[in-house]
Motif scaffolding. Structure first.
Motif, PDB file in Angstrom:
ATOM      1  N   ASN A 284     -21.679  16.200 -11.877  1.00 24.71           N
ATOM      2  CA  ASN A 284     -20.909  17.445 -11.978  1.00 24.71           C
ATOM      3  C   ASN A 284     -21.830  18.638 -12.229  1.00 24.71           C
ATOM      4  OD1 ASN A 284     -17.990  16.748 -11.797  1.00 24.71           O
ATOM      5  ND2 ASN A 284     -18.492  15.415 -13.533  1.00 24.71           N
ATOM      6  N   ILE A 285     -22.829  18.453 -13.080  1.00 22.46           N
ATOM      7  CA  ILE A 285     -23.765  19.535 -13.382  1.00 22.46           C
ATOM      8  C   ILE A 285     -24.585  19.883 -12.135  1.00 22.46           C
ATOM      9  CG2 ILE A 285     -25.748  20.234 -14.775  1.00 22.46           C
ATOM     10  CD1 ILE A 285     -23.126  20.107 -16.328  1.00 22.46           C
ATOM     11  N   ARG A 286     -25.044  18.863 -11.427  1.00 20.68           N
ATOM     12  CA  ARG A 286     -25.856  19.114 -10.234  1.00 20.68           C
ATOM     13  C   ARG A 286     -25.035  19.829  -9.152  1.00 20.68           C
ATOM     14  NH1 ARG A 286     -27.124  13.722 -11.369  1.00 20.68           N
ATOM     15  NH2 ARG A 286     -26.578  12.865  -9.308  1.00 20.68           N
ATOM     16  N   LYS A 287     -23.770  19.443  -9.024  1.00 21.68           N
ATOM     17  CA  LYS A 287     -22.910  20.120  -8.052  1.00 21.68           C
ATOM     18  C   LYS A 287     -22.624  21.554  -8.495  1.00 21.68           C
ATOM     19  CE  LYS A 287     -20.609  16.209  -5.839  1.00 21.68           C
ATOM     20  NZ  LYS A 287     -19.319  15.576  -5.493  1.00 21.68           N
ATOM     21  N   ALA A 288     -22.441  21.738  -9.796  1.00 18.04           N
ATOM     22  CA  ALA A 288     -22.230  23.097 -10.302  1.00 18.04           C
ATOM     23  C   ALA A 288     -23.428  23.988  -9.979  1.00 18.04           C
ATOM     24  CB  ALA A 288     -21.999  23.055 -11.814  1.00 18.04           C
ATOM     25  N   ILE A 289     -24.629  23.469 -10.206  1.00 19.43           N
ATOM     26  CA  ILE A 289     -25.834  24.244  -9.914  1.00 19.43           C
ATOM     27  C   ILE A 289     -25.909  24.566  -8.431  1.00 19.43           C
ATOM     28  CG2 ILE A 289     -28.362  24.115  -9.840  1.00 19.43           C
ATOM     29  CD1 ILE A 289     -28.172  22.430 -12.447  1.00 19.43           C
TER      30      ILE A 289
END
Length: 520
Positions: A284-289
């Motif tokens: 989720n964090i990587r997609k957010a970035i």
């Protein structure tokens, strides 16, 4: 030479002194056409087989040495010093050499020289030996060599396009096997190399099998600071250079005696994600970035159009690329939703997302030598702050980067990495995305990817092979161990006296065109 006043005069003189003498551009002087090149890296080696920077430099930039195999604009393999090749069995490849090719000392290139060259390359560069699965080579006759591998390896012809495998005469080494000077087959030959200053001087090879080069001499010096490269060509101290600060391109191109040409190269700006950190390990964090980054804005406003937004790892022009992969959309609202999915929300209204009383803090590293990286780092940091992420930016010279990142405190590493030193998808995907890959900085591990890459290694049919690796490219695109930002573009800056330049899209950074010329 243009006059520059005040402090710029002092700076220019200082740079020139450091560059060994401040010799201006040659042009056509006394009938001799001299090209002065401001290279982007300090010239530290002229040994093509040393496994460092020597191969790329002397093969592509100094054009002193040549490889057995070439490549066209679609990265398909083409004949070069080898006219053709075939696979004899699972562990043997046969190469027929181009006849009549001479080394710079006048000796004819033979299969014995090729064997010696390859033997020395794999001795000096274990990584190249591993890439080729090299076991040994046998001379069949003067123009035929067979290369034996430790196991089935369809990559062999592609590896022989790698600049480190360039062919040199056995006389390039002394009686003790120590490298002395690259006696190659290319359009230019070494006249002198100053190891202290890094200045290399090469002169025309009048007996080159490929034709008659368009200039008589080339002087190459390294200037690692992009602003210095811009100043050197503007002042008339070099005739040809690359990658000034991209913000200077329009100004340089408007000058009356300079022009700029922009090209895409097989290189990508990417963010490696430190998956050892619990936060970064959350998809989720990587997609957010990824959705927080405005790739189009970066290309247009940071790179000044030198490049293109990136989707998959490989350029769409590469014959094996997965062309269905498009750049992640710039969508700050979606980025915030992914952050919320991971439990990160702005609970106190300070503009930053937090969890368990702590703000989400990310540290981004990059290096300064390539002009696009520091301003791109700033733009990415601004994008991430806009969705509520605290960002710490760290930039330094590339030589200090490994030591600085050794403590593992980094979260994202922004770099510009080559995609086609070996024209085959396995080369990059294996290095970057297998559990034990040499370029796997994120620490990514996916058993399916490991298995698929091993399986793909043994597929020889190119259509089947490329389809197989497109599947792998799709997996890492979805899982984001690296976040692709933009395909690299290079700005070639030349004086108007330099004409006839033809860009090679398969080169590491750029390749000097032997048929361009320089006039007074």
């Amino acid at each position: 030479m243009k006059k520059i006043y005040g402090i710029f005069v002092i700076l220019t003189l200082a740079v020139c002194i450091l560059a060994a003498g401040c010799v201006g551009t040659g042009g056509s002087t006394s009938g001799e056409k001299v090209l002065v090149v401001g290279e982007m890296w300090r010239v530290s080696s002229i040994n093509p087989g040393d496994g460092h920077d020597g191969g790329t430099f002397v093969t592509e930039k100094a054009i002193v040495t040549e490889t057995l195999v070439g490549a066209n604009a679609q990265f398909e393999l083409t004949p070069n010093l080898a006219e053709n090749w075939k696979q004899i069995n699972d562990t043997c490849w046969e190469f027929k050499l181009r006849e009549g090719v001479k080394f710079h000392n006048g000796d004819e290139m033979t299969a014995s020289d090729v064997k010696m060259s390859l033997d020395n390359t794999v001795r000096l560069s274990p990584s190249t030996a591993k890439l080729m699965s090299y076991d040994h080579a046998d001379v069949v006759d003067k123009s035929t060599i067979r290369i034996y591998t430790t196991d089935l390896n369809p990559l062999v012809p592609g590896v022989l396009h790698y600049p480190d495998t360039a062919i040199v005469s056995s006389r390039s080494y002394d009686a003790n096997g120590n490298f002395v000077n690259p006696i190659g087959t290319g359009p230019m030959k070494v006249e002198s190399f100053n190891e202290q200053t890094g200045e290399l001087v090469v002169v025309k090879n009048t007996d080159w099998w490929g034709g008659d080069p368009g200039f008589d001499k080339m002087i190459m010096r390294g200037y690692e600071n992009p602003s210095t490269r811009a100043m050197m060509i503007e002042n008339g101290d070099v005739d040809f250079t690359t990658d000034p600060p991209y913000s200077d391109i329009e100004r340089l191109d408007a000058l009356p005696d300079i022009h700029v040409e922009k090209y895409n190269t097989p290189r990508i700006y990417k963010l490696d994600v430190n998956l050892a950190h619990e936060t970064m390990a959350d998809l989720n964090i990587r997609k957010a970035i990824s959705h927080a980054i405005d790739r189009t804005g970066i290309v247009d406003n940071v790179l000044y159009g030198v490049g293109a937004p990136a989707g998959g790892v490989f350029l769409p022009s590469m014959t094996w690329s997965n062309k269905s992969l498009v750049p992640y959309s710039y969508d700050p609202a979606l980025a915030k939703q992914y952050l919320a999915n991971a439990g990160w929300m702005d609970t106190n209204g300070d503009g930053y997302v937090d969890k368990n009383g702590k703000n989400l803090h990310i540290k981004i590293y990059t290096y300064t030598e390539r002009p696009g990286l520091p301003p791109m780092q700033e733009a990415i940091a601004a994008n991430l702050r806009a969705v509520g992420i605290e960002v710490e930016e760290v930039s330094m010279e590339n030589s200090a980067m490994n030591a600085a990142m050794a403590d593992g405190s980094w979260d994202l590493y922004l770099s510009a990495m080559n995609l086609a030193m070996v024209p085959d998808p396995e080369y990059v995907l294996k290095s970057w995305y297998t559990t034990t890959g040499t370029g796997n900085k994120p620490g990514y591990s996916n058993a399916d990817v490991d298995r698929l890459i091993v399986e793909g290694h043994y597929i020889s049919d190119l259509d089947e092979r490329y389809d197989h690796f497109r599947e792998i490219e799709g997996i890492v695109y979805d899982e984001l161990p690296t976040i692709n930002i933009a395909y690299y573009g290079v700005a070639i800056v030349m004086k108007d006296t330099v004409t006839g330049y033809k860009f090679d899209p398969t080169a590491h950074d750029y390749r000097i065109d032997p048929f361009m010329t320089i006039t007074a």
